[in-house]
Motif scaffolding. Structure first.
Motif, short mmCIF file in Angstrom:
data_model
loop_
_atom_site.label_atom_id
_atom_site.label_comp_id
_atom_site.label_asym_id
_atom_site.label_seq_id
_atom_site.Cartn_x
_atom_site.Cartn_y
_atom_site.Cartn_z
N ARG A 24 105.54 24.58 48.10
CA ARG A 24 106.52 25.63 48.45
C ARG A 24 106.45 26.77 47.44
N GLU A 25 106.35 26.45 46.16
CA GLU A 25 106.23 27.49 45.14
C GLU A 25 104.95 28.30 45.33
N LEU A 26 103.87 27.62 45.72
CA LEU A 26 102.61 28.33 45.97
C LEU A 26 102.78 29.33 47.10
N ARG A 27 103.46 28.95 48.17
CA ARG A 27 103.65 29.87 49.29
C ARG A 27 104.47 31.08 48.88
N GLN A 28 105.46 30.88 48.01
CA GLN A 28 106.26 32.01 47.53
C GLN A 28 105.43 32.90 46.59
N ARG A 29 104.66 32.26 45.73
CA ARG A 29 103.89 33.01 44.73
C ARG A 29 102.78 33.84 45.35
N THR A 30 102.20 33.36 46.43
CA THR A 30 101.08 34.06 47.06
C THR A 30 101.53 34.95 48.22
N ALA A 385 92.51 51.51 65.82
CA ALA A 385 92.73 50.47 64.80
C ALA A 385 91.46 50.15 64.01
N LEU A 386 90.29 50.52 64.51
CA LEU A 386 89.03 50.10 63.88
C LEU A 386 88.89 50.50 62.42
N PRO A 387 89.17 51.75 62.03
CA PRO A 387 88.92 52.13 60.63
C PRO A 387 89.66 51.27 59.61
N ALA A 388 90.85 50.80 59.95
CA ALA A 388 91.64 50.03 58.98
C ALA A 388 91.33 48.53 59.01
N LEU A 389 90.63 48.07 60.03
CA LEU A 389 90.43 46.62 60.18
C LEU A 389 89.68 45.97 59.01
N PRO A 390 88.59 46.55 58.50
CA PRO A 390 87.89 45.87 57.40
C PRO A 390 88.78 45.62 56.19
N ALA A 391 89.60 46.61 55.80
CA ALA A 391 90.47 46.43 54.64
C ALA A 391 91.56 45.41 54.95
N GLU A 392 92.11 45.44 56.17
CA GLU A 392 93.14 44.46 56.54
C GLU A 392 92.58 43.04 56.50
N MET A 393 91.40 42.87 57.08
CA MET A 393 90.79 41.53 57.09
C MET A 393 90.45 41.07 55.68
N ALA A 394 89.96 41.99 54.86
CA ALA A 394 89.61 41.62 53.49
C ALA A 394 90.85 41.16 52.72
N ALA A 395 91.95 41.87 52.87
CA ALA A 395 93.18 41.48 52.18
C ALA A 395 93.67 40.11 52.67
N ARG A 399 93.85 36.46 50.48
CA ARG A 399 95.02 35.59 50.39
C ARG A 399 94.67 34.18 50.86
N ALA A 400 93.90 34.06 51.94
CA ALA A 400 93.51 32.74 52.44
C ALA A 400 92.66 31.99 51.42
N HIS A 401 91.73 32.70 50.76
CA HIS A 401 90.88 32.06 49.76
C HIS A 401 91.70 31.62 48.55
N ARG A 402 92.67 32.45 48.16
CA ARG A 402 93.50 32.07 47.03
C ARG A 402 94.33 30.83 47.37
N VAL A 403 94.89 30.82 48.59
CA VAL A 403 95.67 29.67 49.04
C VAL A 403 94.79 28.42 49.03
N GLU A 404 93.59 28.54 49.57
CA GLU A 404 92.67 27.41 49.61
C GLU A 404 92.37 26.89 48.22
N ARG A 405 92.04 27.80 47.32
CA ARG A 405 91.67 27.40 45.95
C ARG A 405 92.85 26.72 45.25
N GLU A 406 94.05 27.30 45.39
CA GLU A 406 95.20 26.74 44.69
C GLU A 406 95.68 25.45 45.34
N CYS A 407 95.49 25.30 46.64
CA CYS A 407 95.82 24.03 47.28
C CYS A 407 94.94 22.91 46.74
#
Length: 486
Positions: A24-30, A385-395, A399-407
């Protein structure tokens, strides 16, 4: 980079206050999104009652889904058949999220904030409200559903010769899981539409080898109970996982081809791995006693690994590092040069197209492919929507990679918290270039990877060698596992 799977097979571990509190703390922190906004929930419920259904009726196709047992979000369904005078036809239905999500609405806005579904050992945080992702939009059996229906024709060698994609109403007939599929195919009891999964999957694996592509059979890390103690093991994927993945890869490559021909699209791209990254993997291979002859390419080596062997399983986990440079390439009007359109692991142009319930970009890829196949321009809302998609997906992926690593850190620390001070055998799989007394150790047992720090007066860590180490820290939510040479 593929998500590093982890599952807890004993509920008592997931239910402990210590681990659940740390998660739960991880979900709040990330900054993991919590409940959906009321407006998004209301919009989802309304759309679930009255989706935008296409005119074409393809419910006569006896589609089936293949997913992990208990998977709540069913993005894909397939039907496989032979073609005359030879070859195969793949019918691949993908959940049509655009039938439920209005561009610019509250649900669309929230999907752009979330970007991907996030996975935790104790729960999942979905991209779309469950009323859609686990209900009205999912390809559940015996339910009429709007879908993006691909028809992919292959020759007798498994090469793609024709592509068609259109909207249709579909009806899945069966909800299958990998273990059941594997048993049915191996026992010879699978009907031809299912047994063809092996035939087509193996042919596509051969075509992958021909073009120099790589599919990583990354083992799942599984928390199990043995002799009264929790431990981490590797759980190797079944061949059926790979055959099913080849159908998804085939569709992603077909999607890329359609968008490149039309001049508008968004590709998943990955540059070739730098020499330094491959050299690091060679050191890791030596550390894990994985035989990598100098004349053998990385792709050839990976295809020969056995994920059932602990050393090979550990090496496959390390191989995911070569996929970390992946991104998205958008184009509108002029297709990118061939070298800029390539996904080096696929060894071909490729697009994310088959998981719209779990990943934002797939909804846009579907619209672009439907427009390209029909010979019409892409919708204005998609192009806007196309121009913003790469940055949105990267962000979202960061977050998903950080969640995975910390889990992984949390579960490892929870499993070893009562073993601080104990000795373990491991392999030094990496060493900091500027600080040779710091590195990474991969334990022989359990399947844990942790930081290793030697004293300032100690010799440099013996990269590539087995080493006895002592656990010095394991505090879920506060301190990941850490070791010192014993």
């Amino acid at each position: 980079m593929p998500r590093r799977p982890m599952r807890v097979t004993d509920a008592s571990l997931a239910d402990t206050a210590l681990l659940c509190g740390a998660l739960r703390e991880l979900r709040q922190r990330t900054d993991v999104p919590a409940d959906f906004p009321a407006a998004a929930e209301a919009e989802a419920r309304s759309a679930a009652r009255d989706p935008r259904l296409p005119a074409e009726d393809a419910t006569a196709l006896p589609l089936f889904t293949i997913d992990p047992a208990g998977s709540p979000d069913l993005d894909q369904a397939m039907y496989l058949e032979r073609r005359e005078p030879g070859g195969f036809r793949v019918h691949y239905a993908i959940a049509d999220v655009a039938a439920f999500v209005t561009p610019g609405g509250a649900l669309d806005t929230e999907a752009h904030r979330r970007v991907t579904t996030l996975y935790f050992p104790d729960t999942r945080v979905p991209l779309h409200p469950p009323v859609l992702s686990e209900g009205a939009a999912g390809l559940l059996p015996d339910q009429d559903r709007p879908a993006v229906l691909w028809r992919l024709d292959l020759d007798e060698y498994g090469a793609l010769v024709a592509t068609d994609v259109r909207r249709a109403v579909v009806r899945s007939r069966a909800r299958l899981d990998y273990e059941g599929v594997q048993r049915a195919i191996e026992s010879g009891t699978a009907a031809e539409p299912l047994s063809l999964l092996r035939d087509i999957g193996q042919l596509r694996e051969e075509r992958e080898r021909d073009r120099g592509g790589i599919s990583l059979n990354v083992p799942e890390q599984e928390v199990v109970v043995r002799d009264g103690h929790y431990r981490l093991d590797y759980r190797a994927p079944l061949p059926a996982h790979g055959w099913n993945a080849q159908i998804s890869l085939l569709t992603g490559m077909a999607a890329a081809g359609l968008m490149l021909d039309s001049g508008t699209g968004v590709l998943r791209t990955l540059p070739a791995a730098p020499d330094g990254a491959v050299a690091r993997l060679r050191r890791t291979a030596r550390a894990l006693d994985v035989d990598w002859p100098h004349h053998t390419s990385y792709a050839e080596l990976v295809r020969g690994l056995d994920p059932h062997r602990p050393a090979h399983a550990a090496f496959l986990q390390e191989c995911t590092a070569l996929l970390r440079g992946a991104g998205y390439t958008v184009f509108d009007g002029t297709a990118p040069a061939p070298g800029d359109a390539l996904h080096s692991a696929v060894a071909a142009p490729y697009a994310h197209a088959t998981a719209p319930l779990r990943r934002l970009v797939d909804r846009y890829v579907a619209e672009l492919c439907l427009a390209a196949a029909a010979g019409r321009p892409a919708p204005d809302w998609v192009r806007a929507a196309l121009p913003a998609l790469p940055a949105e997906m990267a962000a979202g992926e960061r977050r998903a990679h950080r969640v995975e690593r910390e889990c992984v850190d949390l579960v490892e620390a929870a499993l070893l918290r009562d073993r601080v001070g104990e000795l373990f055998d491991g392999y030094v799989v990496d060493r900091d270039e500027d600080r040779p007394r710091r590195g990474t150790v991969h334990l022989c047992d359990p399947a844990v990877v942790g930081r290793l720090d030697a004293a300032p007066e100690a010799p440099p860590l013996p990269l590539g060698h087995r080493l006895r180490v002592r656990l010095t820290a394991a505090d879920p939510g506060h301190e990941p596992v850490r070791f010192v040479p014993a």
